[in-house]
Write an enzyme that holds these catalytic residues in place. Structure first.
Site, short mmCIF file in Angstrom:
data_model
loop_
_atom_site.label_atom_id
_atom_site.label_comp_id
_atom_site.label_asym_id
_atom_site.label_seq_id
_atom_site.Cartn_x
_atom_site.Cartn_y
_atom_site.Cartn_z
N GLN A 87 0.75 -1.34 -0.04
CA GLN A 87 0.00 0.09 0.25
C GLN A 87 0.82 1.34 -0.28
O GLN A 87 0.68 2.05 -0.55
CB GLN A 87 -0.86 0.05 1.25
CG GLN A 87 -1.70 1.30 1.48
CD GLN A 87 -2.73 1.47 0.22
OE1 GLN A 87 -3.15 0.63 -0.13
NE2 GLN A 87 -3.13 2.78 0.04
N GLU A 88 1.93 1.33 0.69
CA GLU A 88 2.88 2.44 0.92
C GLU A 88 3.57 2.55 -0.42
O GLU A 88 3.80 3.76 -0.66
CB GLU A 88 3.74 2.21 2.07
CG GLU A 88 3.08 2.11 3.33
CD GLU A 88 2.63 3.84 3.61
OE1 GLU A 88 3.72 4.69 3.87
OE2 GLU A 88 1.41 3.92 3.85
#
Length: 476
Positions: free
Chosen positions: A304-305
């Site tokens: 996600q990052e």
């Protein structure tokens, strides 16, 4: 109380009449210290699912456990193949069947009040021509789990549509059936509409193309002659969990995060699981050994990052695979934020620090979801949001409530009163929900770490039933 007693007496008369017709006598009402609540169910993500650690989860499993706690009795589950439930219900050796069932499949069965509303849909592979009308089912073969509402729906349609064939599958669960569809071993699957978004996380190539039925209820089956007192208690229990928000919270736990990812997101993630993850997995494994956090959750957070790009950099100068700020990296002793190993280990430690800073009696998985939100906006903003939650009579320890409160951090009427100032709390909510979905996909596609991990406070693994640290296991 008098009204309830009168209702129980009336139902008892009906029960005696039913027994006179040859139906089996139901099991006695379960009482503490004398008898378990006996429940029939079937395998599936929404009914009864055992993960690799032996922990059990499922929306109906959670509901049954809550009901049993209210009765003050243990539960004994009998997990049956899909087509076996009706036969077992007929012999009377049970109290209820909680297996994502609908009234009307078996006319003899009495049921509790509706829990959810749903309908049947047709799933097919994205590469096949989408069907847009029921008439196009002519000459087609549709697979469904045996004994389900979907199988009954196809049988009804067979009387109207020439050449329509049904194959009832009496083993496995709906994901197994849909994976066969994704591999194009079969062409069509009849499935429950409520499961479509969940299924897309595992089989992104499927398409829900055609409604097959009207609206239907999901309810517990009580058999032909349920115990009268038990039936009344079930009705009161369902009324209560509807009014106090328990049902909504459980529904959010299983469905709340599955409607955000798009097909392209899932397909890209699945491709990188095969190509990129093997190069990084040893670092994620070491992060689990150091922190006790399931390595697949750390990997979902990293995806996600940064999409597992060790050189990722944002306009705010957060950098690396775990997108650490310079301040956080210095605090954690990171010499090079672009080094994948340093970034992963530091990011996992940072998440654990935030989680351990939250109240230890906060239930899981809420404590972990809130910690991930804090990873995004910082622990100061997270604590500010929890304070706002208390002021607004929300539960600051419940993700169900806090996902509504966190976006308020971007509104002047709230952040102007806070020392921590403004924060994009809405982005934190989206981040958590996406990570929950990516984690679900990884659990299905990547094995757990089998190397023994020394006991530590607050070990995290997002599956199964909640328990006490160390070795805590959380429901997804």
């Amino acid at each position: 109380m008098a009204r309830i007693n009168n209702l129980v007496a009336f139902l008892a008369i009906l029960t005696l009449a039913a027994c006179d017709r040859g139906w089996p006598v139901p099991l006695p009402y379960p009482t503490p210290g004398k008898q378990n609540l006996v429940v029939l169910t079937r395998p599936g993500p929404l009914t009864y699912q055992v993960d690799e650690s032996g922990s059990i989860s499922g929306l109906e499993y959670d509901l049954v456990k809550a009901f049993a706690e209210e009765l003050g009795v243990p539960v004994k589950f009998h997990v049956l193949a899909p087509g076996e439930i009706s036969r077992q219900l007929r012999n009377g050796s049970y109290h209820i069947a909680a297996a994502w069932l609908s009234p009307g499949i078996n006319p003899e069965m009495q049921t509790g009040p509706p829990l959810f509303r749903t309908h049947d849909i047709l799933a097919q592979h994205e590469a096949s021509l989408p069907l847009t009308s029921l008439e196009q089912l002519s000459g087609k073969t549709v697979h469904a789990l045996a004994g389900t509402r979907q199988a009954a729906t196809i049988r009804q349609l067979m009387g109207k549509i020439p050449g329509l064939q049904l194959v009832e599958v009496g083993h496995g669960d709906v994901i197994d059936l849909l994976e066969a569809l994704g591999e194009q071993k079969i062409s069509y699957v009849a499935m429950d509409s409520e499961f479509a978004d969940v299924a897309n996380q595992y089989v992104p190539s499927l398409r829900a193309t055609l409604p097959l039925s009207g609206d239907a209820a999901i309810a517990w089956w009580l058999g032909p002659v349920p115990d009268p007192e038990l039936k009344v208690r079930i009705e009161a229990f369902i009324e209560k969990i509807r009014s106090d928000g328990t049902l909504a919270r459980l529904e959010e736990r299983y469905f709340g995060h599955v409607r955000r990812l798009q097909q392209d997101d899932i397909e890209k993630f699945l491709a990188h699981i095969k190509t990129t993850l093997p190069k990084l997995s040893k670092h994620f494994h070491d992060a689990e050994r150091q922190t006790g956090i399931d390595w697949r959750l750390i990997a979902a957070l990293a995806w996600q990052e940064s999409h597992w790009d060790p050189f990722a950099t944002s306009y705010t100068n957060v950098r690396g695979l775990m997108m650490l700020t310079e301040e956080t990296a210095d605090r954690l002793g990171v010499s090079n934020r672009l080094d994948p190993r340093e970034s992963i280990l530091a990011g996992a430690r940072y998440l654990n620090l935030i989680r351990n800073g939250l109240p230890h009696d906060m239930p899981e998985p809420d404590r972990t979801w809130l910690a991930i939100a804090g990873y995004n906006i910082g622990p100061g903003h997270l604590n500010a949001a929890r304070t706002i939650g208390k002021q607004l009579n929300a539960d600051p320890g419940a993700w169900y409530d806090m996902k509504r409160i966190l976006p308020l951090l971007a509104k002047p009427q709230y952040y102007k009163r806070l020392i921590s100032g403004r924060a994009r709390g809405g982005e934190a909510v989206i981040m958590v929900e996406n990570i929950r979905s990516y984690y679900d996909i990884l659990v299905r596609n990547a094995p757990p770490l089998t190397t023994a991990i020394p006991p530590m406070e607050g070990k995290i693994g997002i599956s199964g039933s909640s328990g006490e640290a160390p070795g805590i296991k959380l429901r997804r």
